[in-house]
Design a protein around this motif. Structure first.
Motif, PDB file in Angstrom:
ATOM      1  N   MET A 121      -3.639 103.479  50.144  1.00  0.00           N
ATOM      2  CA  MET A 121      -3.501 104.020  51.490  1.00  0.00           C
ATOM      3  C   MET A 121      -3.415 105.544  51.455  1.00  0.00           C
ATOM      4  N   VAL A 122      -2.684 106.084  50.476  1.00  0.00           N
ATOM      5  CA  VAL A 122      -2.575 107.544  50.351  1.00  0.00           C
ATOM      6  C   VAL A 122      -3.956 108.148  50.123  1.00  0.00           C
ATOM      7  N   TRP A 123      -4.759 107.515  49.265  1.00  0.00           N
ATOM      8  CA  TRP A 123      -6.089 108.041  48.983  1.00  0.00           C
ATOM      9  C   TRP A 123      -7.033 107.850  50.160  1.00  0.00           C
ATOM     10  N   LEU A 124      -6.801 106.809  50.967  1.00  0.00           N
ATOM     11  CA  LEU A 124      -7.599 106.642  52.177  1.00  0.00           C
ATOM     12  C   LEU A 124      -7.330 107.789  53.151  1.00  0.00           C
ATOM     13  N   PHE A 125      -6.063 108.185  53.268  1.00  0.00           N
ATOM     14  CA  PHE A 125      -5.728 109.350  54.083  1.00  0.00           C
ATOM     15  C   PHE A 125      -6.440 110.591  53.552  1.00  0.00           C
TER      16      PHE A 125
ATOM     17  N   GLN B  56       9.280 112.130  48.458  1.00  0.00           N
ATOM     18  CA  GLN B  56       7.867 111.991  48.103  1.00  0.00           C
ATOM     19  C   GLN B  56       6.958 112.844  48.976  1.00  0.00           C
ATOM     20  N   ARG B  57       7.539 113.496  49.970  1.00  0.00           N
ATOM     21  CA  ARG B  57       6.709 114.113  51.000  1.00  0.00           C
ATOM     22  C   ARG B  57       5.776 115.186  50.454  1.00  0.00           C
ATOM     23  N   GLY B  58       6.277 116.002  49.544  1.00  0.00           N
ATOM     24  CA  GLY B  58       5.438 117.041  48.977  1.00  0.00           C
ATOM     25  C   GLY B  58       4.246 116.470  48.236  1.00  0.00           C
ATOM     26  N   ARG B  59       4.471 115.403  47.468  1.00  0.00           N
ATOM     27  CA  ARG B  59       3.379 114.798  46.709  1.00  0.00           C
ATOM     28  C   ARG B  59       2.367 114.102  47.624  1.00  0.00           C
ATOM     29  N   VAL B  60       2.874 113.417  48.654  1.00  0.00           N
ATOM     30  CA  VAL B  60       1.953 112.738  49.579  1.00  0.00           C
ATOM     31  C   VAL B  60       1.132 113.755  50.353  1.00  0.00           C
ATOM     32  N   VAL B  61       1.797 114.780  50.862  1.00  0.00           N
ATOM     33  CA  VAL B  61       1.072 115.833  51.573  1.00  0.00           C
ATOM     34  C   VAL B  61       0.111 116.548  50.625  1.00  0.00           C
ATOM     35  N   GLY B  62       0.536 116.740  49.375  1.00  0.00           N
ATOM     36  CA  GLY B  62      -0.342 117.377  48.400  1.00  0.00           C
ATOM     37  C   GLY B  62      -1.596 116.562  48.131  1.00  0.00           C
ATOM     38  N   THR B  63      -1.451 115.230  48.081  1.00  0.00           N
ATOM     39  CA  THR B  63      -2.617 114.374  47.874  1.00  0.00           C
ATOM     40  C   THR B  63      -3.555 114.429  49.069  1.00  0.00           C
TER      41      THR B  63
ATOM     42  N   GLN C 244      -3.768 116.870  51.113  1.00  0.00           N
ATOM     43  CA  GLN C 244      -4.359 118.199  51.100  1.00  0.00           C
ATOM     44  C   GLN C 244      -5.449 118.308  50.041  1.00  0.00           C
ATOM     45  N   ALA C 245      -5.303 117.567  48.937  1.00  0.00           N
ATOM     46  CA  ALA C 245      -6.370 117.544  47.939  1.00  0.00           C
ATOM     47  C   ALA C 245      -7.657 117.002  48.550  1.00  0.00           C
ATOM     48  N   GLY C 246      -7.523 115.998  49.409  1.00  0.00           N
ATOM     49  CA  GLY C 246      -8.692 115.488  50.125  1.00  0.00           C
ATOM     50  C   GLY C 246      -9.295 116.544  51.020  1.00  0.00           C
ATOM     51  N   VAL C 247      -8.447 117.335  51.657  1.00  0.00           N
ATOM     52  CA  VAL C 247      -8.931 118.427  52.498  1.00  0.00           C
ATOM     53  C   VAL C 247      -9.719 119.434  51.662  1.00  0.00           C
TER      54      VAL C 247
ATOM     55  N   LEU D  36     -14.946 105.506  60.260  1.00  0.00           N
ATOM     56  CA  LEU D  36     -14.402 104.751  61.381  1.00  0.00           C
ATOM     57  C   LEU D  36     -14.293 103.268  61.016  1.00  0.00           C
ATOM     58  N   ALA D  37     -15.304 102.752  60.350  1.00  0.00           N
ATOM     59  CA  ALA D  37     -15.271 101.346  59.937  1.00  0.00           C
ATOM     60  C   ALA D  37     -14.172 101.098  58.908  1.00  0.00           C
ATOM     61  N   LEU D  38     -13.960 102.049  57.985  1.00  0.00           N
ATOM     62  CA  LEU D  38     -12.929 101.883  56.963  1.00  0.00           C
ATOM     63  C   LEU D  38     -11.520 101.943  57.549  1.00  0.00           C
ATOM     64  N   LEU D  39     -11.304 102.866  58.482  1.00  0.00           N
ATOM     65  CA  LEU D  39      -9.969 103.047  59.041  1.00  0.00           C
ATOM     66  C   LEU D  39      -9.593 101.957  60.037  1.00  0.00           C
ATOM     67  N   GLN D  40     -10.586 101.377  60.666  1.00  0.00           N
ATOM     68  CA  GLN D  40     -10.343 100.428  61.750  1.00  0.00           C
ATOM     69  C   GLN D  40      -9.348  99.335  61.343  1.00  0.00           C
ATOM     70  N   GLY D  41      -9.528  98.763  60.168  1.00  0.00           N
ATOM     71  CA  GLY D  41      -8.670  97.653  59.785  1.00  0.00           C
ATOM     72  C   GLY D  41      -7.589  98.000  58.794  1.00  0.00           C
ATOM     73  N   ARG D  42      -7.430  99.301  58.458  1.00  0.00           N
ATOM     74  CA  ARG D  42      -6.501  99.658  57.395  1.00  0.00           C
ATOM     75  C   ARG D  42      -5.357 100.563  57.816  1.00  0.00           C
ATOM     76  N   LEU D  43      -5.498 101.301  58.890  1.00  0.00           N
ATOM     77  CA  LEU D  43      -4.394 102.152  59.327  1.00  0.00           C
ATOM     78  C   LEU D  43      -3.218 101.300  59.776  1.00  0.00           C
ATOM     79  N   PRO D  44      -1.979 101.750  59.485  1.00  0.00           N
ATOM     80  CA  PRO D  44      -0.803 100.992  59.930  1.00  0.00           C
ATOM     81  C   PRO D  44      -0.822 100.769  61.431  1.00  0.00           C
ATOM     82  N   GLN D  45      -0.414  99.579  61.856  1.00  0.00           N
ATOM     83  CA  GLN D  45      -0.472  99.207  63.269  1.00  0.00           C
ATOM     84  C   GLN D  45       0.590  99.918  64.097  1.00  0.00           C
ATOM     85  N   ARG D  46       1.753 100.152  63.513  1.00  0.00           N
ATOM     86  CA  ARG D  46       2.856 100.723  64.284  1.00  0.00           C
ATOM     87  C   ARG D  46       2.641 102.207  64.520  1.00  0.00           C
ATOM     88  N   GLY D  47       2.997 102.662  65.711  1.00  0.00           N
ATOM     89  CA  GLY D  47       2.716 104.035  66.099  1.00  0.00           C
ATOM     90  C   GLY D  47       3.778 105.033  65.722  1.00  0.00           C
ATOM     91  N   LEU D  48       4.963 104.579  65.247  1.00  0.00           N
ATOM     92  CA  LEU D  48       6.043 105.467  64.859  1.00  0.00           C
ATOM     93  C   LEU D  48       6.421 106.429  65.991  1.00  0.00           C
TER      94      LEU D  48
END
Length: 405
Positions: A23-27, A143-150, A152-155, A190-202
């Motif tokens: 999921m982190v890499w999908l982000f 974990q926030r720095g590492r998750v954001v860093g990952t 951001q690596a995608g960016v 769009l097709a990849l995210l459609q069924g994989r993003l968490p359902q809850r909106g937080l």
């Protein structure tokens, strides 16, 4: 409100505990596809000038239009992540981005091109920053720095590959095909995210839209970390834009006369910046963000020495690009880790406020860069970039005594 924020923190922590690495890499992948749209135009400026009649000094307005769209997104769209269901918001914005990309590919006049760039800048930025805030919400504080860093690596990868892909596709099929290919990538994502993003909106707070926007002004006024790191970001992104906006102009001219594909390939050299993004996030989690900031800002300033050697050596240019991108991404991730450190329900508004500084810096850098090149050539661009880099380093040193402990 405090109770709501506490609940959001608990929810985020619970999501982070069960958040799979995939999921982190999908982000990260989605961030890369989204942000690329803001940077496709940089190696294509001469093509826009030739087709739409822009002068060499004025063609930077294409980049500025995209950055203006980014600024509007940060003010009007990105904060919606704290108010609406993040999953639905993300999918809606990605669908609209797909349509906007097709519109740019079909642009028939300078006005339509600039309007299309404005909208692509808005939606590409809304997607990218919304996903980074989404990831920050889902991550546990440690974990926030590492998750954001990952993320951001995608960016970084998306940003750098954007230039390479744009140059290659433009050489083969023209600049319009760049945006049609990007639309196809948006459809795939769009097709990849459609069924994989968490359902809850937080959802955190029940606010009206005007109240949501007003709360951003409060954050900008009261959050000292946001203010100080935002100014550093503004100066750093101005430096980044000064270099990349002008690079195509000397490389397309004699004696190099490189193709768009060859110019875009220089973006691949900067992929080393992803290493800086990931490492900087880990260091920020350990409380060493200021050490990273100082080292990165010194490297940012020194990078202009090899960059100034462009008329004499492409190897020196490559070394300068590595240094510039590594420094910029390390600063960027450190900034985000610092402003996200408080576990509140305002992550989307925080990233929106922070990236307003980015949009101002990038837009100003693009205009100043092409103007400097028209007046003084490549050495003028380098002098401008080094001067802004020095200013960023001096401001960071001054800010140390004013940062909250």
């Amino acid at each position: 409100m405090a109770g709501a924020r506490h609940g959001a923190g608990s929810l985020a922590a619970s999501h982070a505990a069960s958040m799979p690495r995939a999921m982190v890499w999908l982000f990260a992948m989605a961030c890369g596809v989204s942000v690329a749209n803001v940077y496709y135009a940089q190696p294509l400026l001469d093509a826009f000038a030739a087709e739409f009649g822009f002068t060499q000094a004025a063609v930077g307005v294409v980049i500025t239009a995209t950055q203006a769209g980014s600024a509007l997104a940060l003010i009007l769209l990105v904060p919606l992540g704290d108010l609406l269901d993040r999953r639905r918001l993300t999918l809606t914005q990605l669908s609209l981005l797909l349509v906007a990309l097709v519109g740019v590919g079909l642009a028939s006049s300078p006005a339509l091109l600039l309007l299309g760039m404005l909208i692509v800048g808005m939606l590409g930025t809304a997607m990218t920053q919304g996903l980074i805030a989404y990831a920050a919400v889902l991550a546990a504080p440690e974990q926030r720095g590492r998750v954001v860093g990952t993320a951001q690596a995608g960016v970084v990868v998306g940003l750098l590959l954007a230039r390479t892909m744009a140059g290659l596709v433009a050489d083969v099929a023209g600049w319009r095909m760049v945006y049609f290919v990007s639309a196809a990538l948006a459809a795939l994502m769009l097709a990849l995210l459609q069924g994989r993003l968490p359902q809850r909106g937080l959802l955190v707070e029940r606010l009206s839209y005007p109240q949501l926007l007003g709360s951003m002004a409060v954050l900008l006024w009261r959050d000292r970390v946001l203010q100080l790191r935002g100014v550093i970001a503004m100066l750093m992104f101005a430096v980044f834009s000064i270099f990349w906006s002008a690079l195509v102009l000397p490389l397309r001219a004699p004696p190099y006369a490189l193709s768009h594909a060859a110019i875009g390939a220089f973006g691949l050299i900067g992929v080393v910046g992803t290493l800086g993004a990931a490492r900087a996030g880990k260091l920020a989690d350990k409380g060493r963000g200021q050490w990273t900031s100082g080292a990165a800002l010194i490297l940012l300033l020194l990078s202009w020495l090899p960059l100034a050697m462009l008329p004499y050596s492409l190897w020196a240019l490559a070394a300068g690009i590595v240094a510039l991108d590594l420094a910029a991404q390390a600063i960027h991730v450190t900034n985000q880790s610092m402003i996200f450190r408080a576990n509140t329900g305002s992550h989307s508004r925080l990233v929106a406020c922070y990236m307003i500084f980015y949009a101002v810096g990038s837009g100003a850098g693009a205009v100043l860069s092409t103007s400097a090149f028209a007046l003084w050539g490549w050495m003028g661009v380098c002098a401008l970039g080094a001067g802004v880099s020095l200013l960023a380093l001096l401001f960071w040193a001054w800010s140390l005594r004013h940062m909250p402990r």
